[in-house]
Design an enzyme around this catalytic site. Structure first.
Site, PDB file in Angstrom:
ATOM      1  N   LYS A  41      -3.954   9.663  -5.144  1.00 55.58           N
ATOM      2  CA  LYS A  41      -4.802   8.159  -5.511  1.00 55.58           C
ATOM      3  C   LYS A  41      -5.941   7.849  -4.606  1.00 55.58           C
ATOM      4  O   LYS A  41      -7.144   7.655  -5.137  1.00 55.58           O
ATOM      5  CB  LYS A  41      -3.779   6.832  -5.428  1.00 55.58           C
ATOM      6  N   GLN A  85       3.006   1.105  -3.417  1.00 55.27           N
ATOM      7  CA  GLN A  85       3.897   2.380  -3.872  1.00 55.27           C
ATOM      8  C   GLN A  85       5.221   2.106  -4.015  1.00 55.27           C
ATOM      9  O   GLN A  85       5.859   1.768  -3.050  1.00 55.27           O
ATOM     10  CB  GLN A  85       3.337   3.508  -2.926  1.00 55.27           C
ATOM     11  N   ASP A  91      -1.997  -2.155 -10.634  1.00 54.97           N
ATOM     12  CA  ASP A  91      -0.823  -1.649 -11.532  1.00 54.97           C
ATOM     13  C   ASP A  91      -0.389  -2.391 -12.666  1.00 54.97           C
ATOM     14  O   ASP A  91       0.075  -1.649 -13.516  1.00 54.97           O
ATOM     15  CB  ASP A  91       0.468  -1.482 -10.335  1.00 54.97           C
TER      16      ASP A  91
END
Ligand code: NDP
Length: 281
Positions: free
Chosen positions: A52, A96, A119
């Site tokens: 990422k 995460q 997200d």
């Protein structure tokens, strides 16, 4: 011959299109910045975060990595999220997953400001998805939609079957397909006759997490098969669908690796840019 839907190529297209938007934001002093919170030393999470951050660098998005200890408490994490929410330089916050067992994941994810929830997991963004209102969408299903769109695969009126109903992939995938006017069926572990449901699909999406669980009995000849699964078997990455059956029966399919995976990161970048543009507006 089935078309191989090339996720890496589409990822590169998406990233190339984002680069000038990032530059335009930077030019007015509003450069996007993604904050990534990585807890503990789960090797898979470390790889995801590295990828990422590499994608951020590719398009010019600034990134910030926070690495609280594996013993972090829910309260400590909530304090970190609070600081990131209040920081005007940060447009995107990504925690995460998975979080350590002592942490209340739901509380932490819900604490992220919805406009920084790149997200797309926050209930406010899930509600907007359900209502068809603009908002930040979960990256994996929106990546699949982008892939279908760019390969000009028709969706409206077609039968789409999504296997899996997680909040991260299956459910939002089904809602996005419905919004694109597919006739959608959602299957899960309690579905009575999975093969019968799947073989009616014009578009079959597998998001199960079981290596090569779907085979020839699940795939109609000429169907488009999207394999979201990422399973490690003897160190090798495999999808949820048997590759040989997919290649033989489908009209188009996503390989694993190189299909859906790269799109997830591309859409994370897209969400971060969208969040930065939204704030500037
Ligand atoms: P979850 O474990 O949260 O959900 C799996 C779903 O599959 C559940 O809804 C479950 O049903 C269903 N399921 C399990 N077994 C069966 C079965 N025998 N028959 C029918 N349905 C079944 O997984 P995720 O949604 O998070 O992820 C799914 C896969 O996608 C994983 O391999 C994951 O690694 C991968 N993934 C890939 C990404 C990418 O970027 N390519 C991103 C995110 C995930 P029930 O609800 O009844 O339990």
């Amino acid at each position: 011959m089935a078309t191989i839907l090339d996720g890496k190529m589409i990822r590169d297209q998406i990233l190339a299109e984002l680069t000038p938007r990032v530059a335009a934001l930077a030019a007015i002093g509003a450069a996007p910045e993604l904050a990534v919170v990585l807890i503990g030393n789960n090797p898979a999470s470390e790889v995801y975060v590295r990828n990422k951050i590499a994608a951020c660098e590719k398009v010019g998005i600034r990134s910030r990595k926070l690495t609280p200890a594996a013993t972090v408490t829910t309260e400590e994490l909530l304090a970190i999220i609070g600081q990131l929410n209040a920081d005007p330089a940060v447009n995107g916050i990504l925690v995460q997953l998975p979080l350590p067992p002592q942490v209340d994941s739901g509380l932490v994810l819900d604490a992220i400001a919805p406009e920084k929830d790149v997200d797309g997991f926050h209930p406010v963004n899930s509600g907007k998805l359900l209502a068809g209102a603009p908002g930040l969408r979960p990256c994996t299903p929106s990546g699949v939609m982008e892939l279908l769109r760019r390969y000009e695969i028709p969706i409206a009126g077609r039968r789409a079957v999504v296997v899996g109903r997680s909040d991260i992939v299956g459910k939002p995938m089904a809602i996005l397909l419905l919004a694109a006017n597919a006739t959608v069926t959602i299957c899960h572990s309690r579905t009575f006759n999975l093969a019968e449901e799947c073989e009616r699909a014009d578009i079959l999406v597998a998001a199960i997490g079981r290596a090569e669980m779907l085979g020839e009995e699940h795939i109609a000849r000429g169907a488009v098969v999207i394999d979201v699964g990422m399973n490690r078997v003897d160190g090798r990455l495999t999808g949820d669908v048997e590759p040989e059956a997919m290649a033989r029966l489908s009209s188009a399919y996503t390989p694993v690796p190189g299909g859906v995976g790269p799109l997830t990161i591309a859409m994370l970048m897209s969400n971060t840019v969208q969040a930065a543009e939204g704030r500037h507006k």
